[in-house]
Design a protein around this motif. Structure first.
Motif, PDB file in Angstrom:
ATOM      1  N   GLU A 186       0.922  -1.076  -0.180  1.00 15.85           N
ATOM      2  CA  GLU A 186       0.040  -0.057   0.002  1.00 15.85           C
ATOM      3  C   GLU A 186       1.033   1.322   0.163  1.00 15.85           C
ATOM      4  O   GLU A 186       0.622   2.257  -0.601  1.00 15.85           O
ATOM      5  CB  GLU A 186      -0.895   0.049   1.306  1.00 15.85           C
ATOM      6  CG  GLU A 186      -2.104  -1.141   1.054  1.00 15.85           C
ATOM      7  CD  GLU A 186      -1.422  -2.335   1.795  1.00 15.85           C
ATOM      8  OE1 GLU A 186      -0.337  -2.353   2.210  1.00 15.85           O
ATOM      9  OE2 GLU A 186      -2.086  -3.403   1.488  1.00 15.85           O
ATOM     10  N   GLN A 187       2.040   1.234   0.749  1.00 17.56           N
ATOM     11  CA  GLN A 187       2.864   2.454   0.957  1.00 17.56           C
ATOM     12  C   GLN A 187       3.525   2.469  -0.567  1.00 17.56           C
ATOM     13  O   GLN A 187       3.543   3.786  -1.030  1.00 17.56           O
ATOM     14  CB  GLN A 187       3.921   2.264   1.673  1.00 17.56           C
ATOM     15  CG  GLN A 187       3.593   2.142   3.255  1.00 17.56           C
ATOM     16  CD  GLN A 187       4.624   2.033   4.219  1.00 17.56           C
ATOM     17  OE1 GLN A 187       5.276   0.671   4.183  1.00 17.56           O
ATOM     18  NE2 GLN A 187       4.745   2.757   5.265  1.00 17.56           N
ATOM     19  N   VAL A 188       4.075   1.626  -1.265  1.00 16.36           N
ATOM     20  CA  VAL A 188       4.325   1.831  -2.608  1.00 16.36           C
ATOM     21  C   VAL A 188       3.403   2.155  -3.455  1.00 16.36           C
ATOM     22  O   VAL A 188       3.743   3.375  -4.253  1.00 16.36           O
ATOM     23  CB  VAL A 188       5.043   0.537  -3.106  1.00 16.36           C
ATOM     24  CG1 VAL A 188       5.366   0.460  -4.557  1.00 16.36           C
ATOM     25  CG2 VAL A 188       6.216  -0.093  -2.148  1.00 16.36           C
ATOM     26  N   ILE A 189       2.279   1.836  -3.475  1.00 17.81           N
ATOM     27  CA  ILE A 189       1.090   2.401  -4.475  1.00 17.81           C
ATOM     28  C   ILE A 189       0.967   3.720  -4.143  1.00 17.81           C
ATOM     29  O   ILE A 189       0.746   4.605  -5.066  1.00 17.81           O
ATOM     30  CB  ILE A 189       0.054   1.340  -4.260  1.00 17.81           C
ATOM     31  CG1 ILE A 189       0.195   0.036  -4.969  1.00 17.81           C
ATOM     32  CG2 ILE A 189      -1.414   2.247  -4.830  1.00 17.81           C
ATOM     33  CD1 ILE A 189      -0.804  -1.059  -4.773  1.00 17.81           C
ATOM     34  N   ASP A 190       0.754   4.069  -2.854  1.00 16.43           N
ATOM     35  CA  ASP A 190       0.521   5.554  -2.247  1.00 16.43           C
ATOM     36  C   ASP A 190       1.564   6.460  -3.027  1.00 16.43           C
ATOM     37  O   ASP A 190       1.408   7.596  -3.528  1.00 16.43           O
ATOM     38  CB  ASP A 190       0.569   5.622  -0.984  1.00 16.43           C
ATOM     39  CG  ASP A 190      -0.635   5.255  -0.454  1.00 16.43           C
ATOM     40  OD1 ASP A 190      -1.762   4.965  -1.175  1.00 16.43           O
ATOM     41  OD2 ASP A 190      -0.843   4.915   0.953  1.00 16.43           O
ATOM     42  N   ARG A 191       2.900   5.966  -2.698  1.00 19.64           N
ATOM     43  CA  ARG A 191       4.009   6.906  -3.200  1.00 19.64           C
ATOM     44  C   ARG A 191       4.048   6.897  -5.044  1.00 19.64           C
ATOM     45  O   ARG A 191       4.291   7.873  -5.348  1.00 19.64           O
ATOM     46  CB  ARG A 191       5.292   6.195  -2.775  1.00 19.64           C
ATOM     47  CG  ARG A 191       5.617   6.297  -1.470  1.00 19.64           C
ATOM     48  CD  ARG A 191       7.014   5.591  -1.036  1.00 19.64           C
ATOM     49  NE  ARG A 191       7.057   5.381   0.503  1.00 19.64           N
ATOM     50  CZ  ARG A 191       7.827   4.538   1.014  1.00 19.64           C
ATOM     51  NH1 ARG A 191       8.859   3.784   0.143  1.00 19.64           N
ATOM     52  NH2 ARG A 191       7.958   4.433   2.411  1.00 19.64           N
ATOM     53  N   LEU A 192       3.778   5.841  -5.541  1.00 18.86           N
ATOM     54  CA  LEU A 192       3.870   5.956  -6.894  1.00 18.86           C
ATOM     55  C   LEU A 192       2.562   6.907  -7.313  1.00 18.86           C
ATOM     56  O   LEU A 192       2.806   7.787  -8.475  1.00 18.86           O
ATOM     57  CB  LEU A 192       3.439   4.490  -7.557  1.00 18.86           C
ATOM     58  CG  LEU A 192       4.452   3.398  -7.538  1.00 18.86           C
ATOM     59  CD1 LEU A 192       4.110   2.163  -7.895  1.00 18.86           C
ATOM     60  CD2 LEU A 192       5.705   3.919  -8.433  1.00 18.86           C
ATOM     61  N   ASN A 193       1.487   6.657  -6.996  1.00 14.52           N
ATOM     62  CA  ASN A 193       0.245   7.741  -7.207  1.00 14.52           C
ATOM     63  C   ASN A 193       0.604   9.333  -6.754  1.00 14.52           C
ATOM     64  O   ASN A 193       0.575  10.332  -7.361  1.00 14.52           O
ATOM     65  CB  ASN A 193      -1.005   7.140  -6.231  1.00 14.52           C
ATOM     66  CG  ASN A 193      -1.609   6.205  -7.032  1.00 14.52           C
ATOM     67  OD1 ASN A 193      -1.576   6.128  -8.455  1.00 14.52           O
ATOM     68  ND2 ASN A 193      -2.250   5.389  -6.095  1.00 14.52           N
ATOM     69  N   GLU A 194       1.373   9.380  -5.572  1.00 22.17           N
ATOM     70  CA  GLU A 194       1.594  10.847  -4.918  1.00 22.17           C
ATOM     71  C   GLU A 194       2.778  11.285  -5.883  1.00 22.17           C
ATOM     72  O   GLU A 194       2.478  12.592  -6.396  1.00 22.17           O
ATOM     73  CB  GLU A 194       1.942  10.769  -3.776  1.00 22.17           C
ATOM     74  CG  GLU A 194       2.115  12.270  -3.167  1.00 22.17           C
ATOM     75  CD  GLU A 194       2.557  12.177  -1.677  1.00 22.17           C
ATOM     76  OE1 GLU A 194       3.006  13.107  -1.182  1.00 22.17           O
ATOM     77  OE2 GLU A 194       2.129  11.134  -0.859  1.00 22.17           O
ATOM     78  N   TRP A 195       3.697  10.624  -6.312  1.00 22.81           N
ATOM     79  CA  TRP A 195       4.871  11.207  -7.063  1.00 22.81           C
ATOM     80  C   TRP A 195       4.525  11.343  -8.480  1.00 22.81           C
ATOM     81  O   TRP A 195       5.144  12.045  -9.258  1.00 22.81           O
ATOM     82  CB  TRP A 195       6.098  10.462  -6.818  1.00 22.81           C
ATOM     83  CG  TRP A 195       6.567  10.199  -5.442  1.00 22.81           C
ATOM     84  CD1 TRP A 195       6.498  11.029  -4.520  1.00 22.81           C
ATOM     85  CD2 TRP A 195       7.586   9.099  -4.910  1.00 22.81           C
ATOM     86  NE1 TRP A 195       6.964  10.788  -3.381  1.00 22.81           N
ATOM     87  CE2 TRP A 195       7.880   9.597  -3.466  1.00 22.81           C
ATOM     88  CE3 TRP A 195       8.056   8.019  -5.430  1.00 22.81           C
ATOM     89  CZ2 TRP A 195       8.409   8.705  -2.794  1.00 22.81           C
ATOM     90  CZ3 TRP A 195       8.958   7.235  -4.556  1.00 22.81           C
ATOM     91  CH2 TRP A 195       9.098   7.651  -3.378  1.00 22.81           C
ATOM     92  N   PHE A 196       3.885  10.433  -9.081  1.00 26.50           N
ATOM     93  CA  PHE A 196       3.678  10.396 -10.623  1.00 26.50           C
ATOM     94  C   PHE A 196       2.367  10.874 -11.152  1.00 26.50           C
ATOM     95  O   PHE A 196       2.171  10.872 -12.207  1.00 26.50           O
ATOM     96  CB  PHE A 196       4.118   8.806 -10.905  1.00 26.50           C
ATOM     97  CG  PHE A 196       5.377   8.675 -10.589  1.00 26.50           C
ATOM     98  CD1 PHE A 196       6.516   9.164 -11.498  1.00 26.50           C
ATOM     99  CD2 PHE A 196       5.926   7.485  -9.842  1.00 26.50           C
ATOM    100  CE1 PHE A 196       7.826   8.878 -11.202  1.00 26.50           C
ATOM    101  CE2 PHE A 196       7.237   7.386  -9.589  1.00 26.50           C
ATOM    102  CZ  PHE A 196       8.275   7.914 -10.223  1.00 26.50           C
ATOM    103  N   SER A 197       1.421  10.938 -10.267  1.00 25.39           N
ATOM    104  CA  SER A 197       0.075  11.359 -10.805  1.00 25.39           C
ATOM    105  C   SER A 197       0.017  12.516 -11.723  1.00 25.39           C
ATOM    106  O   SER A 197      -0.647  12.811 -12.476  1.00 25.39           O
ATOM    107  CB  SER A 197      -1.210  11.204  -9.726  1.00 25.39           C
ATOM    108  OG  SER A 197      -1.356   9.727  -9.565  1.00 25.39           O
TER     109      SER A 197
END
Length: 142
Positions: free
Chosen positions: A110-121
């Motif tokens: 979940e942390q990895v997914i949150d980071r990917l969304n936050e950084w790359f969205s």
């Protein structure tokens, strides 16, 4: 946090100092990555509290306690018979486990997914134009 890490890793102090002594950590890179993951997954209002220097010293003590607890997994129980087989199995497994624990970033999916969304969205349209999928699509695949 980055300034604290930079200071302790030598960009603001002489690089001749021992990083383990300077940080009082057994695996500074790994342990700081863990703390940064916790900070990034915290509410923004809590981040300032976490980054206060007196709290950082307490956090570093807790990080050391975590490493010590993992090491204790490989110690014999009270009155446990320490045979040659017991010793040999731990000689291999302890080294592998502690190497993994001390060198890899341990995060929840979940942390990895949150980071990917936050950084790359913010770049999702560009990413889609380049590779044909959105950031959300990539996290679903992940």
């Amino acid at each position: 946090m980055l300034s604290i890490i930079a200071k302790e890793f030598g960009t603001m102090t002489p690089s001749s100092e021992d990083i383990f002594t300077k940080t009082n950590l057994t695996s500074p890179f790994k342990q700081y990555m863990y703390v940064m993951g916790l900070i990034l997954s915290s509410e923004k209002s809590d981040r300032v509290k976490i980054l206060q220097e007196d709290r950082m010293e307490r956090i570093k003590r807790k990080l050391t306690e975590i490493v010590d607890l993992y090491s204790e997994l490989f110690e014999p129980e009270a009155r446990e018979d320490v045979s040659k087989q017991w010793f040999n199995s731990r000689e291999v497994s302890m080294a592998v486990f502690l190497n993994y624990f001390n060198t890899n970033s341990l995060t929840y999916e979940e942390q990895v997914i949150d980071r990917l969304n936050e950084w790359f969205s913010p770049y999702s349209k560009y990413i889609k134009s380049q590779i044909g999928i959105t950031v959300n699509d990539a996290t679903v695949i992940f």
